[in-house]
Write an enzyme that holds these catalytic residues in place. Sequence first.
Site, short mmCIF file in Angstrom:
data_model
loop_
_atom_site.label_atom_id
_atom_site.label_comp_id
_atom_site.label_asym_id
_atom_site.label_seq_id
_atom_site.Cartn_x
_atom_site.Cartn_y
_atom_site.Cartn_z
N LYS A 10 0.98 -1.28 0.19
CA LYS A 10 -0.52 0.34 -0.32
C LYS A 10 0.87 1.13 -0.25
O LYS A 10 0.10 2.46 -0.52
CB LYS A 10 -0.67 0.14 1.13
CG LYS A 10 -1.90 -0.87 0.75
CD LYS A 10 -3.20 -0.66 1.80
CE LYS A 10 -4.58 -1.97 1.48
NZ LYS A 10 -4.12 -3.12 1.91
N GLY A 14 -9.33 -4.23 7.08
CA GLY A 14 -9.43 -4.44 8.40
C GLY A 14 -8.82 -4.26 9.58
O GLY A 14 -8.38 -3.33 10.98
N LYS A 38 -5.21 11.07 7.03
CA LYS A 38 -6.41 11.57 7.13
C LYS A 38 -7.10 10.61 6.92
O LYS A 38 -7.69 10.15 6.64
CB LYS A 38 -6.52 12.55 6.38
CG LYS A 38 -7.66 13.70 6.42
CD LYS A 38 -6.99 14.60 7.87
CE LYS A 38 -8.33 15.26 8.48
NZ LYS A 38 -7.51 16.09 9.99
N LEU A 46 -11.06 10.29 7.31
CA LEU A 46 -12.40 11.24 6.63
C LEU A 46 -13.23 10.93 7.72
O LEU A 46 -13.64 9.38 7.96
CB LEU A 46 -12.30 11.27 5.53
CG LEU A 46 -11.52 10.85 4.01
CD1 LEU A 46 -11.60 11.10 3.00
CD2 LEU A 46 -11.17 12.51 4.62
N HIS A 92 -15.48 -4.06 7.80
CA HIS A 92 -14.91 -3.62 6.23
C HIS A 92 -15.01 -3.92 5.59
O HIS A 92 -14.20 -4.08 4.17
CB HIS A 92 -12.83 -2.87 7.13
CG HIS A 92 -12.82 -2.35 7.79
ND1 HIS A 92 -12.63 -0.67 7.38
CD2 HIS A 92 -12.41 -2.27 9.13
CE1 HIS A 92 -12.37 0.40 8.44
NE2 HIS A 92 -12.42 -0.98 9.45
N ARG A 149 -6.78 -7.72 -9.74
CA ARG A 149 -7.83 -8.54 -10.63
C ARG A 149 -9.06 -8.50 -10.22
O ARG A 149 -9.93 -7.26 -11.11
CB ARG A 149 -7.69 -9.49 -8.72
CG ARG A 149 -7.86 -9.23 -7.84
CD ARG A 149 -8.58 -9.97 -6.20
NE ARG A 149 -8.52 -9.07 -5.01
CZ ARG A 149 -9.77 -8.86 -4.52
NH1 ARG A 149 -10.76 -9.01 -5.10
NH2 ARG A 149 -10.49 -8.02 -3.14
N VAL A 171 -15.40 -9.43 -6.44
CA VAL A 171 -16.46 -9.88 -6.48
C VAL A 171 -17.50 -9.60 -6.48
O VAL A 171 -18.46 -9.64 -7.83
CB VAL A 171 -16.57 -10.57 -4.22
CG1 VAL A 171 -17.81 -10.57 -4.49
CG2 VAL A 171 -15.61 -10.88 -3.57
N ARG A 195 -25.15 -9.82 -1.54
CA ARG A 195 -23.50 -10.51 -1.12
C ARG A 195 -24.46 -11.26 0.20
O ARG A 195 -25.00 -11.18 0.99
CB ARG A 195 -22.58 -10.25 0.04
CG ARG A 195 -22.07 -9.45 -1.50
CD ARG A 195 -20.15 -9.04 -1.42
NE ARG A 195 -19.81 -8.36 -1.77
CZ ARG A 195 -18.21 -7.99 -1.35
NH1 ARG A 195 -17.06 -9.62 -1.12
NH2 ARG A 195 -17.36 -7.27 -2.53
#
Length: 449
Positions: free
Chosen positions: A116, A165, A201, A203, A235, A291, A294, A337
């Site tokens: 990341k 998460g 930051k 949000l 998450h 990728r 879902v 889902r």
Amino acid sequence: MFEKILIANRGEIALRVHRACRELGIKTVAVHSTADAEAMHVRLADEAVCIGPPSATDSYLNVANIISAAEITHADAIHPGYGFLSENAKFAEIVRDHRIGWIGPSPEHIRMMGDKVQAKKTAAEIGLPLVPGSDGAVGSVEEAIEVANEIGYPVLVKAASGGGGRGMKVIPDAASLAGLMAQAKSEAKAAFGDDTVYIEKYLGNPRHIEFQVFGDNFGNAVHLGERDCSLQRRHQKVLEEAPSPALNTKQREEMGETVRQAIAKLGYQGAGTIEFLYEDGQFYFIEMNTRLQVEHPVTEQITGIDLVREQIRVAAGLPLSVSQADIRFEGHAIECRINAEDPVTFAPSPGQVTDYHAPGGLHVRVDSALYDNYRIPPYYDSLIAKLIVYGSTRNECLARLHRALEEYVINGPKTTIPLHQRLIEDPEFIDGDYSIKWLENWLAAKAGA
């Protein structure tokens, strides 16, 4: 074009890939654990190979066994689906080293976007808007305090590897930074084997909006619009829709062109998703998934483009079948889902399906590998079905979804169908007035009522 594709996955996504292959005239190889010997994709594939015991580590994550299965069946390509090894750059390299086609982006792009911190740097270089935060990893509390003071509290400490998460903490003020940062690093180390963290930051009340992108080996790049994935619990996405109720046509076109240009600059091949937080009319890059997602069916419904088919074409060295000018966004689609979970406590609920009836009718799609008397194993993710409904307008889509959920029968295990039935009747959801915090607040209010 490939002649035989090994599907390195299970459940509904394995069945989805199989169907796309069959429509292209491509033979399929199903790999499976002993727990999935009776799975639908195993029954339908041209060939099947058992790759290990129920544990995913010993089967669906067993690289040596998957490669061996591809070699003994003479498969000339591997499709990883989503999850498991789909974003494992080393696996992609091993597949290529064995001269087997890899249906996914390059290992270099997977590795780049899987970290990341590196992904954030790359995003800035290719022109994507970022959440204010550290330039890279923060190694000390003193460095973290300096960054937090610069961008202002509250801030978010996030693990550089992984997701879901884990390794993520909201820091409300300077006094709590050291303790919560230590917790985040510890969680990240335990979950991903890497305690590297960075700071952004925080949000207050954003939406989660992602853009589907595609590139090929000829320099072509397109975007296929956005999906709103803001309805999340811990998450984890629960329901997705396209297009987002929060965006207007101008915002959609401008941000779509921004991501299209970014993916072209990157030289990216295959399917990808660029994810943003969206608040007060501004987009902030959070990550890129290298990728299939879902929730890809809602994009397919509003564009009429088979994303798995495009993945296979691009991996086979063919150009994209569409240009940006060819793509039209029509109507509205929503995906629910359906998990094998208690709809109140969310405890997993594996077991035998005693009755199964999927809804049907105009513009109702069910992606599921369930059937009567199928036994849902307890070893894997609880997602068992995706109900995707399309309408010419969002209101028509909601009415059709309401009807389809009433028709859907899965007896035996508990499922989240009742949750979706309650959710889509809420006035705020009907109005499209929700954010990434909305569902958890809604669940808490229902639990306290």
